[in-house]
Design a protein around this motif. Structure first.
Motif, PDB file in Angstrom:
ATOM      1  N   LYS A   1       0.015  -0.778  -1.672  1.00 29.44           N
ATOM      2  CA  LYS A   1       1.471  -0.737  -1.841  1.00 29.44           C
ATOM      3  C   LYS A   1       2.180  -1.157  -0.562  1.00 29.44           C
ATOM      4  CE  LYS A   1       5.289   2.254  -3.222  1.00 29.44           C
ATOM      5  NZ  LYS A   1       5.698   3.638  -3.622  1.00 29.44           N
ATOM      6  N   GLU A   2       1.652  -0.704   0.569  1.00 31.37           N
ATOM      7  CA  GLU A   2       2.240  -1.052   1.872  1.00 31.37           C
ATOM      8  C   GLU A   2       2.144  -2.562   2.111  1.00 31.37           C
ATOM      9  OE1 GLU A   2       3.798   0.926   3.838  1.00 31.37           O
ATOM     10  OE2 GLU A   2       2.962   2.955   3.753  1.00 31.37           O
ATOM     11  N   ILE A   3       1.034  -3.148   1.664  1.00 29.61           N
ATOM     12  CA  ILE A   3       0.850  -4.592   1.834  1.00 29.61           C
ATOM     13  C   ILE A   3       1.793  -5.358   0.909  1.00 29.61           C
ATOM     14  CG2 ILE A   3      -0.786  -6.503   1.604  1.00 29.61           C
ATOM     15  CD1 ILE A   3      -3.029  -4.502   2.247  1.00 29.61           C
ATOM     16  N   ALA A   4       1.892  -4.880  -0.343  1.00 28.96           N
ATOM     17  CA  ALA A   4       2.681  -5.594  -1.351  1.00 28.96           C
ATOM     18  C   ALA A   4       4.177  -5.571  -1.066  1.00 28.96           C
ATOM     19  CB  ALA A   4       2.408  -5.001  -2.730  1.00 28.96           C
ATOM     20  N   ASP A   5       4.707  -4.430  -0.609  1.00 33.01           N
ATOM     21  CA  ASP A   5       6.168  -4.356  -0.422  1.00 33.01           C
ATOM     22  C   ASP A   5       6.648  -4.850   0.943  1.00 33.01           C
ATOM     23  OD1 ASP A   5       5.588  -2.296   1.340  1.00 33.01           O
ATOM     24  OD2 ASP A   5       6.164  -0.704  -0.041  1.00 33.01           O
ATOM     25  N   GLY A   6       5.712  -5.272   1.791  1.00 35.31           N
ATOM     26  CA  GLY A   6       6.092  -5.889   3.060  1.00 35.31           C
ATOM     27  C   GLY A   6       6.405  -4.944   4.200  1.00 35.31           C
ATOM     28  N   THR A   7       6.332  -3.639   3.969  1.00 35.74           N
ATOM     29  CA  THR A   7       6.656  -2.679   5.028  1.00 35.74           C
ATOM     30  C   THR A   7       5.567  -2.605   6.097  1.00 35.74           C
ATOM     31  OG1 THR A   7       5.658  -0.878   3.748  1.00 35.74           O
ATOM     32  CG2 THR A   7       8.016  -1.251   3.460  1.00 35.74           C
TER      33      THR A   7
ATOM     34  N   LEU B   1       2.875  -2.221  11.584  1.00 39.54           N
ATOM     35  CA  LEU B   1       1.843  -2.748  12.482  1.00 39.54           C
ATOM     36  C   LEU B   1       2.409  -3.301  13.783  1.00 39.54           C
ATOM     37  CD1 LEU B   1      -0.601  -4.485   9.966  1.00 39.54           C
ATOM     38  CD2 LEU B   1      -0.798  -2.239  11.051  1.00 39.54           C
ATOM     39  N   SER B   2       3.725  -3.389  13.845  1.00 40.58           N
ATOM     40  CA  SER B   2       4.346  -3.773  15.122  1.00 40.58           C
ATOM     41  C   SER B   2       4.385  -2.590  16.082  1.00 40.58           C
ATOM     42  CB  SER B   2       5.768  -4.293  14.875  1.00 40.58           C
ATOM     43  OG  SER B   2       6.611  -3.246  14.420  1.00 40.58           O
ATOM     44  N   LYS B   3       4.121  -1.401  15.556  1.00 36.32           N
ATOM     45  CA  LYS B   3       4.172  -0.183  16.366  1.00 36.32           C
ATOM     46  C   LYS B   3       2.805   0.480  16.558  1.00 36.32           C
ATOM     47  CE  LYS B   3       8.929   0.855  14.935  1.00 36.32           C
ATOM     48  NZ  LYS B   3       9.528   0.613  16.258  1.00 36.32           N
ATOM     49  N   VAL B   4       1.906   0.279  15.599  1.00 40.33           N
ATOM     50  CA  VAL B   4       0.562   0.855  15.706  1.00 40.33           C
ATOM     51  C   VAL B   4      -0.468  -0.214  15.354  1.00 40.33           C
ATOM     52  CG1 VAL B   4       1.328   3.195  15.126  1.00 40.33           C
ATOM     53  CG2 VAL B   4       0.546   1.669  13.300  1.00 40.33           C
ATOM     54  N   SER B   5      -1.693   0.006  15.798  1.00 36.65           N
ATOM     55  CA  SER B   5      -2.765  -0.934  15.465  1.00 36.65           C
ATOM     56  C   SER B   5      -3.225  -0.693  14.031  1.00 36.65           C
ATOM     57  CB  SER B   5      -3.946  -0.749  16.419  1.00 36.65           C
ATOM     58  OG  SER B   5      -4.571   0.500  16.198  1.00 36.65           O
TER      59      SER B   5
ATOM     60  N   LYS C   1      -9.144  -8.015   7.888  1.00 30.86           N
ATOM     61  CA  LYS C   1      -9.225  -9.387   7.387  1.00 30.86           C
ATOM     62  C   LYS C   1      -8.069  -9.731   6.457  1.00 30.86           C
ATOM     63  CE  LYS C   1     -14.264  -9.596   7.724  1.00 30.86           C
ATOM     64  NZ  LYS C   1     -15.557  -9.790   6.985  1.00 30.86           N
ATOM     65  N   LYS C   2      -7.256  -8.716   6.118  1.00 27.13           N
ATOM     66  CA  LYS C   2      -6.141  -8.922   5.208  1.00 27.13           C
ATOM     67  C   LYS C   2      -4.952  -9.557   5.939  1.00 27.13           C
ATOM     68  CE  LYS C   2      -7.366  -6.659   1.288  1.00 27.13           C
ATOM     69  NZ  LYS C   2      -7.166  -7.130  -0.085  1.00 27.13           N
ATOM     70  N   GLU C   3      -4.278 -10.465   5.265  1.00 26.58           N
ATOM     71  CA  GLU C   3      -3.055 -11.026   5.804  1.00 26.58           C
ATOM     72  C   GLU C   3      -1.870 -10.199   5.300  1.00 26.58           C
ATOM     73  OE1 GLU C   3      -2.563 -15.130   4.991  1.00 26.58           O
ATOM     74  OE2 GLU C   3      -4.458 -15.733   5.894  1.00 26.58           O
ATOM     75  N   VAL C   4      -0.976  -9.877   6.224  1.00 25.28           N
ATOM     76  CA  VAL C   4       0.192  -9.061   5.838  1.00 25.28           C
ATOM     77  C   VAL C   4       1.490  -9.767   6.236  1.00 25.28           C
ATOM     78  CG1 VAL C   4      -1.089  -6.921   6.012  1.00 25.28           C
ATOM     79  CG2 VAL C   4       0.096  -7.772   8.021  1.00 25.28           C
TER      80      VAL C   4
END
Length: 223
Positions: free
Chosen positions: A74-80, A85-89, A220-223
């Motif tokens: 869900k996090e991947i799909a909705d773009g959040t 990931l700009s704040k945590v690894s 390996k996932k693109e987000v």
């Protein structure tokens, strides 16, 4: 990592469906405990804890999956996810999600065990340790499916399917006398949970290994 865990825990804790579920578990466990005595069973565990063991051994995966099947996709799909990931690894994100879900279910088990202690049953840290072992394994499987399956609806379906099939197969191979089938018992948590003692640590280890796979796939996932 801890911010992710806190947010995941909060989302579960304020969910009205989750609150109702916790109440239902408590009522079910209370009714089971009333039907049994607090005398020690053969393995040294109060019989009053039978309800909790039934719930989390057999229905544990299904319950966790119902509310957390889309914990990653869900996090991947909705773009959040890009913002997070700009704040945590990525590794911290995965561990944070796991901890948040794990802490919530630990709290749920603590509430139920505490309720039994109020009824006069000895508070058992051993039972808590055992149930947490089962829950950690189930959470890891749920997260693995969530990272493998892209669509949220399909992960929900798979969660329900696996939730019914998993304990059926797991308990069957654990109790089976067929030696070829019995080898599969080592990949399920039931063998170790029923053995008890130091074996309870093994589902934790299996959970850690599964989380490593989740991290590898997620990286390996693109987000």
């Amino acid at each position: 990592m801890f911010a992710v865990a806190k947010e995941e825990f909060r989302n579960l804790a304020i969910n009205i469906k989750m609150i109702l579920l916790v109440i239902l578990i408590a009522l079910f466990n209370y009714n089971i405990s009333n039907m049994l005595t607090s005398q020690l069973s053969i393995d040294g565990i109060p019989k009053a804890y039978a309800g909790l063991r039934i719930i989390f051994f057999i229905l544990g995966y299904l319950l966790i999956s119902i509310f957390s099947h889309s914990v990653l996709n869900k996090e991947i799909a909705d773009g959040t996810l890009k913002f997070i990931l700009s704040k945590v690894s990525r590794e911290e994100f995965i561990v944070g999600k796991f901890l948040g879900i794990f802490l919530f279910w630990t709290m749920c088990m603590l509430i139920n065990i505490s309720m039994l202690s109020i009824l006069g049953v000895t508070f058992s840290f051993y039972i808590l340790w055992m149930l947490c072992s089962a829950v950690s394994y189930f959470i890891s499987i749920v997260m693995l499916l969530s990272v493998l399956i892209k669509k949220e609806n399909f992960s929900n379906f798979m969660g329900l399917f696996v939730g019914i099939l998993f304990p059926t197969i797991g308990l069957y191979v654990t109790e089976s006398s067929n030696m070829l089938v019995k080898y599969f018992q080592y990949i399920f948590p039931y063998f170790y949970l029923l053995k008890g003692g130091i074996y309870i640590m093994i589902p934790y280890i299996l959970s850690f290994i599964l989380l490593l796979f989740v991290v590898i796939i997620f990286n390996k996932k693109e987000v």
